[in-house]
Design an enzyme around this catalytic site. Structure first.
Site, PDB file in Angstrom:
ATOM      1  N   ARG A 147       0.856  -1.190   0.000  1.00  0.00           N
ATOM      2  CA  ARG A 147       0.000   0.000   0.000  1.00  0.00           C
ATOM      3  C   ARG A 147       0.893   1.242   0.000  1.00  0.00           C
ATOM      4  O   ARG A 147       2.031   1.187   0.480  1.00  0.00           O
ATOM      5  CB  ARG A 147      -0.876   0.032   1.255  1.00  0.00           C
ATOM      6  CG  ARG A 147      -1.824  -1.140   1.411  1.00  0.00           C
ATOM      7  CD  ARG A 147      -2.515  -1.072   2.768  1.00  0.00           C
ATOM      8  NE  ARG A 147      -3.506  -2.126   2.940  1.00  0.00           N
ATOM      9  CZ  ARG A 147      -3.252  -3.321   3.491  1.00  0.00           C
ATOM     10  NH1 ARG A 147      -2.026  -3.599   3.915  1.00  0.00           N
ATOM     11  NH2 ARG A 147      -4.208  -4.221   3.617  1.00  0.00           N
ATOM     12  N   HIS A 166      -2.936   2.893  -5.910  1.00  0.00           N
ATOM     13  CA  HIS A 166      -3.707   1.737  -5.440  1.00  0.00           C
ATOM     14  C   HIS A 166      -4.002   0.768  -6.585  1.00  0.00           C
ATOM     15  O   HIS A 166      -4.071  -0.445  -6.388  1.00  0.00           O
ATOM     16  CB  HIS A 166      -5.001   2.188  -4.768  1.00  0.00           C
ATOM     17  CG  HIS A 166      -5.513   1.174  -3.777  1.00  0.00           C
ATOM     18  ND1 HIS A 166      -4.812   0.838  -2.634  1.00  0.00           N
ATOM     19  CD2 HIS A 166      -6.616   0.399  -3.769  1.00  0.00           C
ATOM     20  CE1 HIS A 166      -5.482  -0.099  -1.962  1.00  0.00           C
ATOM     21  NE2 HIS A 166      -6.581  -0.382  -2.632  1.00  0.00           N
ATOM     22  N   ARG A 169      -1.186  -1.536  -7.028  1.00  0.00           N
ATOM     23  CA  ARG A 169      -1.314  -2.645  -6.064  1.00  0.00           C
ATOM     24  C   ARG A 169      -2.289  -3.698  -6.592  1.00  0.00           C
ATOM     25  O   ARG A 169      -2.008  -4.898  -6.537  1.00  0.00           O
ATOM     26  CB  ARG A 169      -1.785  -2.081  -4.719  1.00  0.00           C
ATOM     27  CG  ARG A 169      -2.136  -3.118  -3.652  1.00  0.00           C
ATOM     28  CD  ARG A 169      -2.420  -2.396  -2.334  1.00  0.00           C
ATOM     29  NE  ARG A 169      -3.311  -3.125  -1.452  1.00  0.00           N
ATOM     30  CZ  ARG A 169      -2.933  -4.044  -0.571  1.00  0.00           C
ATOM     31  NH1 ARG A 169      -1.660  -4.395  -0.503  1.00  0.00           N
ATOM     32  NH2 ARG A 169      -3.804  -4.624   0.223  1.00  0.00           N
ATOM     33  N   HIS A 189      -4.260  -8.638   3.696  1.00  0.00           N
ATOM     34  CA  HIS A 189      -5.709  -8.519   3.889  1.00  0.00           C
ATOM     35  C   HIS A 189      -6.117  -9.187   5.203  1.00  0.00           C
ATOM     36  O   HIS A 189      -5.552 -10.220   5.582  1.00  0.00           O
ATOM     37  CB  HIS A 189      -6.477  -9.195   2.751  1.00  0.00           C
ATOM     38  CG  HIS A 189      -6.455  -8.424   1.481  1.00  0.00           C
ATOM     39  ND1 HIS A 189      -6.682  -9.001   0.253  1.00  0.00           N
ATOM     40  CD2 HIS A 189      -6.219  -7.107   1.227  1.00  0.00           C
ATOM     41  CE1 HIS A 189      -6.598  -8.072  -0.697  1.00  0.00           C
ATOM     42  NE2 HIS A 189      -6.332  -6.924  -0.123  1.00  0.00           N
ATOM     43  N   LYS A 223      -1.131  -2.267   7.672  1.00  0.00           N
ATOM     44  CA  LYS A 223      -2.389  -1.621   8.061  1.00  0.00           C
ATOM     45  C   LYS A 223      -3.216  -2.590   8.908  1.00  0.00           C
ATOM     46  O   LYS A 223      -3.332  -3.762   8.580  1.00  0.00           O
ATOM     47  CB  LYS A 223      -3.164  -1.258   6.785  1.00  0.00           C
ATOM     48  CG  LYS A 223      -4.497  -0.594   7.036  1.00  0.00           C
ATOM     49  CD  LYS A 223      -5.214  -0.386   5.714  1.00  0.00           C
ATOM     50  CE  LYS A 223      -6.637   0.072   5.949  1.00  0.00           C
ATOM     51  NZ  LYS A 223      -7.412   0.139   4.729  1.00  0.00           N
ATOM     52  N   TYR A 241      -9.817 -10.480  -6.719  1.00  0.00           N
ATOM     53  CA  TYR A 241      -8.880 -10.918  -7.760  1.00  0.00           C
ATOM     54  C   TYR A 241      -9.324 -12.215  -8.417  1.00  0.00           C
ATOM     55  O   TYR A 241      -8.969 -12.477  -9.563  1.00  0.00           O
ATOM     56  CB  TYR A 241      -7.464 -11.016  -7.171  1.00  0.00           C
ATOM     57  CG  TYR A 241      -7.124  -9.711  -6.483  1.00  0.00           C
ATOM     58  CD1 TYR A 241      -6.985  -8.532  -7.227  1.00  0.00           C
ATOM     59  CD2 TYR A 241      -7.050  -9.615  -5.098  1.00  0.00           C
ATOM     60  CE1 TYR A 241      -6.759  -7.314  -6.607  1.00  0.00           C
ATOM     61  CE2 TYR A 241      -6.821  -8.392  -4.477  1.00  0.00           C
ATOM     62  CZ  TYR A 241      -6.686  -7.256  -5.234  1.00  0.00           C
ATOM     63  OH  TYR A 241      -6.476  -6.044  -4.626  1.00  0.00           O
TER      64      TYR A 241
END
Length: 368
Positions: free
Chosen positions: A211, A314, A317, A339, A235, A348
């Site tokens: 990120r 983003h 990414r 994630h 994150k 995806y």
């Protein structure tokens, strides 16, 4: 003395705001926040408190609570709420005059309430081991998912870099941009100064899926070039002492090595500056850590000239993730991207549907 980690600084600010706001909440909300503190970031918990503030204020304004302040709202008042009251609150959120909330925001605010009510009715106990809340009206509220992975994937299709384009974009940053901008002396000067750094950042994201916030927070010491490894504050990870090891692909190694060799001399970087990616701003005598905004603007600048104006950091990414998912399973992709759940990673799976179907067609055509 090193530059403080930006994520930790923000967490400290949010934690102080949280501490300031908590005393104005009922005791059972304070208990809920304490319960959630090890698992959720201070900024998420702050959002919860803002949502509860609005809800309790509405209850009082509608006469559904006799409390003179939010702090005095009682468990019994929450326990006897009727379905029509919750429906009215939902309507209020969606239609209130001072800027109606979007569907996504309404769902998030109701979700915050569901978390609180679930805790009070299923987890928290009184001194006799009974639930604090005997009746949970929020359990009856169905919150429709507003961001289905399939819908997100549909919005992204055609807006990412695919296959050869990943390498082409890095090559364009290094060379093609200068050709397109040859009549713009200012652009050429800036490009000559920064092309290796810019290509390195794009290559790193396209070969690791980091990120932008994670890229900004990288320090020189976080890079293990030989093992193609970075140590990253991810994150949502509330442990401020732990950095997650994240691998990058071989393709990014050359760009990183080239950039590292010129990081100090090119950007006049002082030894006290620990940031990996450095900018030398106009008028400054020495370089300092690049900002999130600067990285975002830089990628958009190249994307526009590359002929893909919708490309953002983003989406780089997302481009990596789609490419990576084609060669790995959903669990490896989830880990690589950091994630919290495979639900997010499902994007995806939908994005690669088209790619897989095209690959099957190609193999049929080739007679394989």
């Amino acid at each position: 003395m090193g530059v403080p980690n930006l994520t930790n600084v923000q967490k400290e600010i949010d934690r102080r705001k949280l501490d300031d706001k908590l005393p104005s909440m009922p005791w059972f909300v304070q208990q809920f926040i304490d319960y959630k503190l090890p698992d959720l970031s201070p900024s998420t918990l702050l959002e919860y408190l803002r949502d509860y503030e609005a809800f309790f204020g509405w209850l009082r304004a509608e006469g559904l609570s006799e409390a003179s302040s939010n702090k005095e709202v009682t468990l019994l008042e929450l326990e006897v709420l009727r379905m029509e009251s919750v429906t009215s609150y939902r309507l209020f959120l969606a239609t209130k005059r001072e800027g109606a909330n979007s569907r996504i925001t309404v769902s998030r605010k109701l979700s915050s309430l569901r978390s609180l009510f679930h805790y009070l009715s299923q987890i928290a106990e009184d001194e006799d081991f009974y639930p604090l809340l005997k009746r949970n009206i929020m359990a009856k509220i169905e919150i429709k998912r507003t961001h289905k992975p399939k819908d997100t994937a549909a919005k992204l299709k055609g807006k990412l870099l695919e296959e050869e384009e990943l390498l082409e974009f890095i090559g364009y940053i290094l060379e093609g941009y200068a050709v397109d901008m040859e009549k713009n002396k200012q652009a050429i000067y800036s490009h000559e100064l920064n092309k290796e750094r810019d290509a390195c950042i794009a290559s790193l994201i396209l070969n690791s899926g980091l990120r932008v916030s994670e890229v900004v927070n990288l320090n020189v010491d976080d890079l293990d070039l030989n093992n193609k490894l970075l140590y990253v504050y991810r994150k949502g990870n509330n442990d401020e002492t732990f950095k997650t090891p994240v691998y990058f692909r071989e393709q990014a190694k050359d760009e990183l090595a080239t950039y590292i060799n010129l990081r100090q001399s090119r950007y006049r970087t002082p030894k006290r500056e620990k940031g990996l990616f450095i900018a030398l701003r106009n008028g400054d005598s020495e370089g300092s850590r690049m900002t999130k905004r600067a990285i975002q603007a830089m990628i958009m600048k190249y994307a526009k000239q590359f002929g893909k104006p919708y490309l953002t950091v983003h989406k780089l990414r997302h481009s990596f993730a789609t490419d990576y998912y084609l060669q790995n399973d959903i669990y490896k992709t989830k880990e690589q991207l950091g994630h919290a759940s495979t639900e997010t990673t499902e994007i995806y799976a939908h994005l690669t549907d088209k790619t897989m179907s095209e690959a099957i067609e190609r193999r049929t055509d080739d007679g394989i």
